[in-house]
Design a protein around this motif. Structure first.
Motif, short mmCIF file in Angstrom:
data_model
loop_
_atom_site.label_atom_id
_atom_site.label_comp_id
_atom_site.label_asym_id
_atom_site.label_seq_id
_atom_site.Cartn_x
_atom_site.Cartn_y
_atom_site.Cartn_z
N ASP A 126 1.91 -2.88 -5.64
CA ASP A 126 1.22 -1.60 -5.62
C ASP A 126 1.44 -0.87 -6.95
OD1 ASP A 126 3.77 -0.45 -5.59
OD2 ASP A 126 3.72 0.03 -3.45
N GLU A 127 0.95 0.35 -7.06
CA GLU A 127 1.01 1.07 -8.33
C GLU A 127 2.43 1.41 -8.74
OE1 GLU A 127 -1.49 4.46 -8.01
OE2 GLU A 127 -3.35 3.29 -7.89
N GLU A 128 3.38 1.42 -7.80
CA GLU A 128 4.78 1.69 -8.12
C GLU A 128 5.57 0.42 -8.40
OE1 GLU A 128 3.28 3.45 -5.42
OE2 GLU A 128 2.96 5.00 -6.95
N GLY A 129 4.89 -0.73 -8.35
CA GLY A 129 5.57 -1.99 -8.61
C GLY A 129 6.21 -2.62 -7.41
N ASN A 130 5.91 -2.10 -6.21
CA ASN A 130 6.49 -2.66 -4.99
C ASN A 130 5.62 -3.80 -4.46
OD1 ASN A 130 8.59 -0.64 -4.84
ND2 ASN A 130 6.98 0.79 -4.17
N LEU A 131 6.24 -4.85 -3.96
CA LEU A 131 5.53 -6.00 -3.42
C LEU A 131 4.77 -5.61 -2.15
CD1 LEU A 131 5.17 -9.06 -3.98
CD2 LEU A 131 7.06 -9.47 -2.38
N LEU A 132 3.50 -5.97 -2.11
CA LEU A 132 2.68 -5.64 -0.95
C LEU A 132 2.73 -6.76 0.09
CD1 LEU A 132 -0.50 -4.23 -2.74
CD2 LEU A 132 1.11 -2.92 -1.34
N TRP A 133 2.56 -6.35 1.37
CA TRP A 133 2.55 -7.31 2.48
C TRP A 133 1.47 -6.93 3.48
CZ3 TRP A 133 5.88 -11.43 2.31
CH2 TRP A 133 6.97 -11.33 1.42
N GLY A 134 1.09 -7.86 4.30
CA GLY A 134 0.27 -7.59 5.47
C GLY A 134 -1.06 -6.93 5.18
N ALA A 135 -1.37 -5.90 5.97
CA ALA A 135 -2.67 -5.24 5.91
C ALA A 135 -2.92 -4.59 4.55
CB ALA A 135 -2.77 -4.19 7.01
N ALA A 136 -1.89 -4.03 3.94
CA ALA A 136 -2.04 -3.38 2.64
C ALA A 136 -2.43 -4.40 1.57
CB ALA A 136 -0.75 -2.66 2.26
N LEU A 137 -1.80 -5.56 1.61
CA LEU A 137 -2.13 -6.62 0.66
C LEU A 137 -3.54 -7.14 0.90
CD1 LEU A 137 -1.40 -8.63 -1.59
CD2 LEU A 137 -0.37 -10.09 0.16
N LYS A 138 -3.87 -7.34 2.15
CA LYS A 138 -5.21 -7.84 2.50
C LYS A 138 -6.29 -6.87 2.03
CE LYS A 138 -7.97 -9.29 6.49
NZ LYS A 138 -7.96 -9.46 7.97
N GLU A 139 -6.07 -5.59 2.24
CA GLU A 139 -7.06 -4.59 1.84
C GLU A 139 -7.24 -4.56 0.32
OE1 GLU A 139 -7.79 0.26 2.13
OE2 GLU A 139 -6.15 -0.68 3.24
N LYS A 140 -6.13 -4.63 -0.41
CA LYS A 140 -6.23 -4.59 -1.86
C LYS A 140 -6.94 -5.83 -2.39
CE LYS A 140 -3.67 -4.07 -6.18
NZ LYS A 140 -2.37 -4.11 -6.88
N LEU A 141 -6.58 -6.99 -1.85
CA LEU A 141 -7.20 -8.23 -2.32
C LEU A 141 -8.70 -8.23 -2.04
CD1 LEU A 141 -4.61 -10.98 -1.30
CD2 LEU A 141 -5.01 -9.98 -3.55
N HIS A 142 -9.09 -7.76 -0.88
CA HIS A 142 -10.52 -7.73 -0.53
C HIS A 142 -11.28 -6.82 -1.49
CE1 HIS A 142 -14.19 -6.49 1.61
NE2 HIS A 142 -14.16 -7.73 2.10
#
Length: 565
Positions: free
Chosen positions: A385-401
């Motif tokens: 994410d914008e703070e450099g934290n590793l994304l998981w689950g729904a948040a990662l899926k939404e960003k990738l889409h």
């Protein structure tokens, strides 16, 4: 004994094999890698981005890298331990199979860098022993025989041409190129359709491009890409011996007599020939010559000058990018932006030469292109994410889409001269050996500060285009990190045998029958990718060898009591 033995089958070796075999001479090509056809190539992203599909594994074959530090010392890296890989294509046709095919010619002033722009402190800049005019007919030949698609646009740095336009029309482009052209016009820049060694239509017995956009690092399944394999080797009767690692050239004081090679199983063989052509890639060609020392050449074959391996160059520059904001576009613009497959294909050469404070500088080329189609590499850039934290689950899926389906990144690549210096060269390490027991190459790296200054100038000009296009997340990086796929030098050609390895026809000064045809011959690299120049020069060398071989035939056959061929 064959007429000609060529070591390496890429852009340097394939034109000579094509020309000499089709002229009726017996030609053997020794290639370390395997032979692939169009049926063997696919879009295996795991194989290309995570495996060594087309290069030797580093636990079997590697380089040692010495990186020059500001305090005057070198930091040593073991290629296997650091995963620093300078192999760029071990297969029939070499790395020309894996190129993106951005083909720009050198300019006339590239051949006389020292005369036109003057000396630069700490750099070994020299003029070439040949001119642009001598090489131009061979650039033209490559356009027609290998196949280069493009469209000539008049601009102030356009090089002289014997053909008014490219023989093959330009490739299809994405609608965003219209925005780019408009933005450049407003800025006073002249956008150039990027010439590509990719057929835009069925021709030369090959299929035209089908626009998968998996070009760089991938073999071409259609045959449209102008690799040495598809364009040349598949169209001649040269004998190609694969899995043949040449580890030594044997010689007398005047001639190379035999090339020794290992198969992948470690079985030793050799080839005798009247003429030998070395085209193993700049680093490996120097390594082979240095490893072929004998009583006549105690410092390495063809190395009475002490220049073998010296003045290694890469392509200087760097890259940048900007992201289009989907929400700010019209529906038509959104459709054009997300159109897949077709290329972007735009370049700028407005600053191939520029002036600052009444001093003239050699500049370079900027190629603009969309980010590579590789899903893996694109996804891996989005897992934080914008703070450099590793994304998981729904948040990662939404960003990738969102990133993959409603967003696109326009990138640029800067090409400017990597100045030759005493600190950038190839040597061999007598203590570290490859799986065959042969001393590995040592790559000593140093980038001249002048290279960075020119790259910075070009990048800042390029950023203005991204800004004019309304891109966000604009960034660029100019560094002295060498691109392993853009390497030249090590056996520079010249008229003075004490200061160069090869003569103007790329024959070793020290030997009557050894030519070097890869990018090793280049004393300076210009501000474009090297492949078109390698092809052109190799066709030029082929013409020289054609004139030489009948003489070899006569001497060999009359001495042997045989009729002349």
């Amino acid at each position: 004994m064959v007429d000609i033995c060529i070591i390496g089958s890429g852009a340097g070796g394939s034109p000579i094999a094509y020309e000499l075999a089709n002229a009726g001479f017996s030609v053997v090509v020794l290639e370390k890698g395997e032979n692939y056809t169009e049926n063997d190539f696919n879009k295996d992203e795991i194989g290309v981005t995570r495996r060594d599909m087309f290069t030797p594994p580093l636990n079997e074959q590697k380089h040692i890298i010495n990186e020059y530090k500001e305090d005057g010392t070198f930091e040593r890296y073991d290629g296997e331990e650091s995963s620093w890989n300078f192999w760029n294509g071990s297969l029939v046709g070499g790395s020309s199979n894996l190129m993106s095919g951005y083909f720009h010619r050198l300019k006339p002033n590239d051949f006389k860098l020292k005369s036109v722009y003057g000396k630069i402190k700490g750099a070994n800049v020299v003029d070439w022993p040949i001119s642009y005019e001598e090489l131009e007919p061979y650039y033209d030949k490559v356009e027609k025989v290998v196949g280069v698609s493009g469209k000539i646009v008049q601009h102030k740095h356009l090089e002289p041409r014997s053909s008014a336009d490219f023989f093959y029309p330009q490739l299809q482009t994405n609608g965003v190129t219209k925005w780019f052209d408009g933005a450049c016009k407003e800025l006073g820049y002249v956008p150039i359709p990027t010439p590509r060694a990719i057929l835009s239509q069925n021709a030369l017995g090959r299929n035209g491009c089908y626009y998968s956009n998996f070009c760089g690092s991938y073999g071409c399944a259609s045959g449209a890409k102008g690799s040495g394999r598809a364009a040349l080797l598949q169209k001649c009767d040269a004998k190609i011996i694969t899995d043949a690692f040449v580890y030594k050239l044997e010689s007398t004081n005047k001639k190379v007599t035999r090339a020794y090679y290992y198969t992948k199983y470690g079985i030793r063989h050799s080839v005798q020939a009247k003429i030998f052509v070395l085209a193993a890639q700049a680093i490996e060609s120097s390594r082979l010559l240095l490893n072929s020392k004998n009583r006549y050449f105690p410092n390495g074959l063809a190395n009475s000058s002490g220049e073998v391996g010296k003045n290694l160059i890469f392509s200087a520059g760097g890259s940048g990018s900007g992201r289009f904001v989907f929400e700010k576009l019209t529906l038509q613009q959104q459709k054009e932006l997300m159109e897949v497959g077709v290329f972007f294909n735009r370049s700028l050469q407005d600053w191939y030469e520029y002036s600052e404070e009444d001093k003239k500088y050699k500049g370079g080329t900027v190629d603009f292109l969309f980010e590579h189609q590789n899903i893996i590499s694109r996804v891996m850039r989005e897992v934080y994410d914008e703070e450099g934290n590793l994304l998981w689950g729904a948040a990662l899926k939404e960003k990738l889409h969102k990133r993959l389906m409603t967003s696109r990144v326009l990138t640029f690549e800067v090409f400017n001269d990597w100045l030759p210096t005493d600190k950038c060269f190839v040597s061999v390490d007598e203590t570290v050996k490859d799986k065959y027991g042969v001393p590995v190459g040592v790559i000593n790296l140093y980038g001249h500060p002048h290279d960075l200054a020119v790259g910075e100038y070009l990048a800042k000009k390029s950023v203005k285009v991204l800004q004019k296009l309304g891109c966000e997340e604009i960034d660029y990086s100019i560094s002295a990190a060498p691109p392993p796929n853009l390497v030249a030098g090590g056996c520079r050609f010249g008229n003075d045998a004490k200061k160069s390895v090869l003569d103007k026809n790329c024959k070793a000064h020290d030997l009557e029958n050894l030519y070097v045809a890869d990018a090793s011959f280049m004393p300076t690299g210009g501000s474009v990718p090297y492949t078109w120049t390698i092809y052109a020069n190799s066709f030029r060398i082929a013409d020289v060898i054609k004139k030489q071989l009948p003489k070899c035939h006569f001497l060999y056959n009359t001495q042997a009591g045989k009729p002349c061929l």
